[in-house]
Design a protein around this motif. Structure first.
Motif, PDB file in Angstrom:
ATOM      1  N   VAL A  61     -27.765 -13.719  -1.509  1.00 46.49           N
ATOM      2  CA  VAL A  61     -28.945 -13.583  -1.616  1.00 46.49           C
ATOM      3  C   VAL A  61     -29.837 -15.308  -0.925  1.00 46.49           C
ATOM      4  O   VAL A  61     -28.850 -15.798  -0.818  1.00 46.49           O
ATOM      5  N   THR A  62     -30.329 -15.137   0.091  1.00 52.02           N
ATOM      6  CA  THR A  62     -31.096 -16.411   1.117  1.00 52.02           C
ATOM      7  C   THR A  62     -31.829 -16.758   0.844  1.00 52.02           C
ATOM      8  O   THR A  62     -32.491 -17.624   1.575  1.00 52.02           O
ATOM      9  N   GLN A  63     -32.789 -15.960   0.147  1.00 53.22           N
ATOM     10  CA  GLN A  63     -33.841 -16.559  -0.367  1.00 53.22           C
ATOM     11  C   GLN A  63     -34.107 -15.666  -1.928  1.00 53.22           C
ATOM     12  O   GLN A  63     -33.594 -14.769  -2.280  1.00 53.22           O
ATOM     13  N   PHE A  64     -35.397 -16.191  -2.003  1.00 52.85           N
ATOM     14  CA  PHE A  64     -36.299 -16.078  -3.842  1.00 52.85           C
ATOM     15  C   PHE A  64     -37.564 -15.171  -3.469  1.00 52.85           C
ATOM     16  O   PHE A  64     -38.108 -16.117  -2.681  1.00 52.85           O
ATOM     17  N   VAL A  65     -38.307 -14.601  -4.750  1.00 52.56           N
ATOM     18  CA  VAL A  65     -39.732 -13.477  -4.178  1.00 52.56           C
ATOM     19  C   VAL A  65     -39.556 -14.765  -5.309  1.00 52.56           C
ATOM     20  O   VAL A  65     -39.800 -14.242  -6.473  1.00 52.56           O
ATOM     21  N   PHE A  66     -40.691 -15.167  -5.893  1.00 53.07           N
ATOM     22  CA  PHE A  66     -41.858 -14.960  -6.499  1.00 53.07           C
ATOM     23  C   PHE A  66     -42.719 -14.111  -7.052  1.00 53.07           C
ATOM     24  O   PHE A  66     -43.187 -13.570  -7.047  1.00 53.07           O
TER      25      PHE A  66
ATOM     26  N   THR B 168     -42.236 -15.913  -1.032  1.00 53.54           N
ATOM     27  CA  THR B 168     -40.338 -16.092  -0.562  1.00 53.54           C
ATOM     28  C   THR B 168     -39.945 -17.234  -0.501  1.00 53.54           C
ATOM     29  O   THR B 168     -40.910 -18.030  -0.239  1.00 53.54           O
ATOM     30  N   ILE B 169     -38.773 -18.459  -0.734  1.00 55.32           N
ATOM     31  CA  ILE B 169     -38.577 -19.215  -0.718  1.00 55.32           C
ATOM     32  C   ILE B 169     -36.854 -19.271  -0.265  1.00 55.32           C
ATOM     33  O   ILE B 169     -36.204 -18.431  -0.670  1.00 55.32           O
ATOM     34  N   SER B 170     -36.789 -19.983   0.667  1.00 57.16           N
ATOM     35  CA  SER B 170     -34.866 -19.890   0.856  1.00 57.16           C
ATOM     36  C   SER B 170     -34.278 -20.350  -0.212  1.00 57.16           C
ATOM     37  O   SER B 170     -34.798 -21.206  -0.532  1.00 57.16           O
ATOM     38  N   PHE B 171     -32.719 -19.815  -0.265  1.00 52.68           N
ATOM     39  CA  PHE B 171     -32.055 -20.535  -1.082  1.00 52.68           C
ATOM     40  C   PHE B 171     -31.619 -22.358  -0.514  1.00 52.68           C
ATOM     41  O   PHE B 171     -32.126 -22.819  -2.131  1.00 52.68           O
ATOM     42  N   SER B 172     -31.778 -22.723   0.197  1.00 55.12           N
ATOM     43  CA  SER B 172     -32.390 -23.721   0.137  1.00 55.12           C
ATOM     44  C   SER B 172     -33.227 -24.025  -0.393  1.00 55.12           C
ATOM     45  O   SER B 172     -33.174 -26.077  -0.935  1.00 55.12           O
ATOM     46  N   GLY B 173     -34.706 -24.403   0.208  1.00 53.80           N
ATOM     47  CA  GLY B 173     -35.544 -24.582  -0.258  1.00 53.80           C
ATOM     48  C   GLY B 173     -35.686 -24.801  -1.763  1.00 53.80           C
ATOM     49  O   GLY B 173     -36.566 -25.263  -2.261  1.00 53.80           O
ATOM     50  N   CYS B 174     -35.096 -23.748  -2.437  1.00 53.46           N
ATOM     51  CA  CYS B 174     -35.208 -23.055  -3.795  1.00 53.46           C
ATOM     52  C   CYS B 174     -34.584 -24.585  -4.417  1.00 53.46           C
ATOM     53  O   CYS B 174     -34.842 -25.135  -5.584  1.00 53.46           O
TER      54      CYS B 174
ATOM     55  N   CYS C 116     -25.766 -12.696  -6.426  1.00 51.18           N
ATOM     56  CA  CYS C 116     -25.512 -11.513  -5.579  1.00 51.18           C
ATOM     57  C   CYS C 116     -26.601  -9.989  -5.428  1.00 51.18           C
ATOM     58  O   CYS C 116     -26.940  -9.359  -5.736  1.00 51.18           O
ATOM     59  N   GLY C 117     -27.586 -10.512  -6.216  1.00 53.09           N
ATOM     60  CA  GLY C 117     -28.894  -9.809  -6.786  1.00 53.09           C
ATOM     61  C   GLY C 117     -29.271  -9.273  -7.975  1.00 53.09           C
ATOM     62  O   GLY C 117     -28.149  -9.946  -8.647  1.00 53.09           O
ATOM     63  N   PRO C 118     -30.660  -9.384  -8.790  1.00 49.38           N
ATOM     64  CA  PRO C 118     -31.221  -9.457  -8.150  1.00 49.38           C
ATOM     65  C   PRO C 118     -32.392 -10.413  -7.074  1.00 49.38           C
ATOM     66  O   PRO C 118     -31.414 -11.372  -8.217  1.00 49.38           O
ATOM     67  N   ASP C 119     -33.180 -10.722  -6.523  1.00 52.26           N
ATOM     68  CA  ASP C 119     -33.004 -11.706  -5.881  1.00 52.26           C
ATOM     69  C   ASP C 119     -35.162 -12.080  -6.498  1.00 52.26           C
ATOM     70  O   ASP C 119     -35.810 -12.967  -6.541  1.00 52.26           O
ATOM     71  N   ILE C 120     -35.438 -11.300  -7.314  1.00 58.00           N
ATOM     72  CA  ILE C 120     -36.882 -11.961  -7.904  1.00 58.00           C
ATOM     73  C   ILE C 120     -37.436 -12.858  -8.861  1.00 58.00           C
ATOM     74  O   ILE C 120     -36.607 -12.448  -9.566  1.00 58.00           O
ATOM     75  N   LEU C 121     -37.372 -13.924  -9.006  1.00 61.69           N
ATOM     76  CA  LEU C 121     -37.839 -15.190  -9.419  1.00 61.69           C
ATOM     77  C   LEU C 121     -38.816 -14.473 -10.487  1.00 61.69           C
ATOM     78  O   LEU C 121     -40.199 -15.214 -10.047  1.00 61.69           O
ATOM     79  N   ASN C 122     -38.691 -14.843 -11.855  1.00 63.05           N
ATOM     80  CA  ASN C 122     -39.574 -14.532 -12.361  1.00 63.05           C
ATOM     81  C   ASN C 122     -40.578 -15.860 -12.923  1.00 63.05           C
ATOM     82  O   ASN C 122     -40.420 -15.793 -14.276  1.00 63.05           O
ATOM     83  N   HIS C 123     -41.099 -16.297 -12.075  1.00 63.82           N
ATOM     84  CA  HIS C 123     -41.856 -18.105 -12.086  1.00 63.82           C
ATOM     85  C   HIS C 123     -42.472 -17.722 -10.867  1.00 63.82           C
ATOM     86  O   HIS C 123     -42.875 -17.466  -9.648  1.00 63.82           O
TER      87      HIS C 123
END
Length: 313
Positions: free
Chosen positions: A9-14, A91-97, A169-176
């Motif tokens: 997971v390299t990024q999250f999706v808001f 999206t936001i990168s893992f490090s950005g998050c 390891c997934g999912p990468d959808i951030l419920n926020h």
């Protein structure tokens, strides 16, 4: 294993607040206004406090720091939210998050500790006026503010280090609509019981200890105020403390609802609304509360406006 899974997971999706373009446009305009009003309002109060010689007291020193924290707090969340409202790719990168989570937690925690310090300051000023200038010196004020920052920053680092060591390891959808620790924790594909316990402990330390300090301080203040014979002095005491109590109610009310239980059973939509309130609305209300209810601040603002007029005339 954790590091390997984290690299998946390299990024999250808001998920955000809405998927409707029209609603997103309305929210963008509203949040942009709230953000600009918050930043400009708090900068104005800080400038007035620094420029006015009659506001060079511990209470206004703490207030200036509170306003600076409000600016930092909203700036750690709202710009990303505004970008997400304008683009389809939220999206936001893992490090950005990780960075957003660390800063928003640190600023939010520092603000709550500082509110406890401000309550103690009012207690000393009203209940022990003869000792006040000796105990609450400029040096002590600086040390208390530094302690608020350091304890909150260390707490934020501990929470985030535990959060980010978990495998994602997934999912990468951030419920926020921003990287909030409980929302990120919900995406971990491992047992999170220990991390939840640590977050709960730090929530007790950072939220409830300052809250108890505030309750204790104001219980003594109320007792002392009721013993004062002069109605004018009584009203001045309640007026001075009223602004702080309103801010305390807003911030600690929402903090208790959100941070005590990392995996709240409350619906996600309600959690987003509460988060939106303390992230945006509460920070915007601070300048209004302190400028409209504080007579010293009103007079200082009038003096600043008069100086500005005389400068341009």
């Amino acid at each position: 294993m954790a590091r390997e899974n984290q690299s998946i997971v390299t990024q999250f999706v808001f998920q955000g607040l809405s998927s409707q373009p029209r609603t997103q446009t309305i929210l963008f305009v509203a949040f942009l206004f709230f953000y600009l009003f918050t930043v400009v309002g708090n900068i104005t109060i800080i400038a007035v406090i620094r420029a006015d010689c009659q506001l060079q007291s511990p209470m206004y020193f703490f207030l200036a720091n509170l306003d600076f924290l409000d600016i930092c707090f909203v700036s750690s969340n709202i710009p990303q939210m505004l970008v997400n409202l304008l683009t389809r790719k939220r999206t936001i990168s893992f490090s950005g998050c990780a960075a957003q989570m660390c800063f928003s937690l640190a600023f939010g925690m520092t603000e709550r500790v500082l509110l406890g310090v401000m309550a103690y300051d009012r207690y000393m000023a009203i209940c022990h006026p003869l000792l006040y200038t000796t105990i609450i010196s400029r040096k002590v004020c600086i040390h208390m503010v530094m302690a608020s920052w350091i304890t909150s920053l260390l707490s934020s680092m501990v929470i985030n280090s535990l959060n980010l060591r978990l495998p994602f390891c997934g999912p990468d959808i951030l419920n926020h609509f921003f990287c909030k620790a409980p929302a990120v924790l919900a995406l971990a594909c491992a047992d999170t019981a220990f991390t939840e316990l640590v977050i709960f402990i730090f929530s007790i330390l950072i939220v409830f200890i300052p809250f108890l300090l505030i309750i204790t301080s104001y219980a003594h203040i109320l007792s002392a105020a009721l013993k004062i014979q002069s109605v004018h002095v009584q009203s001045k005491v309640f007026s001075t403390c009223g602004s702080h109590l309103m801010v305390v109610t807003i911030f600690f009310g929402t903090a208790i609802c959100i941070y005590v239980n990392p995996k709240s059973r409350a619906p996600q939509d309600r959690d987003k609304v509460i988060s939106m309130f303390y992230t945006i609305v509460a920070a915007m209300l601070n300048p209004l509360i302190y400028s409209l209810r504080n007579m010293d601040m009103q007079r200082a603002l009038r003096r600043a406006m008069n100086r500005s007029k005389s400068f341009f005339i």
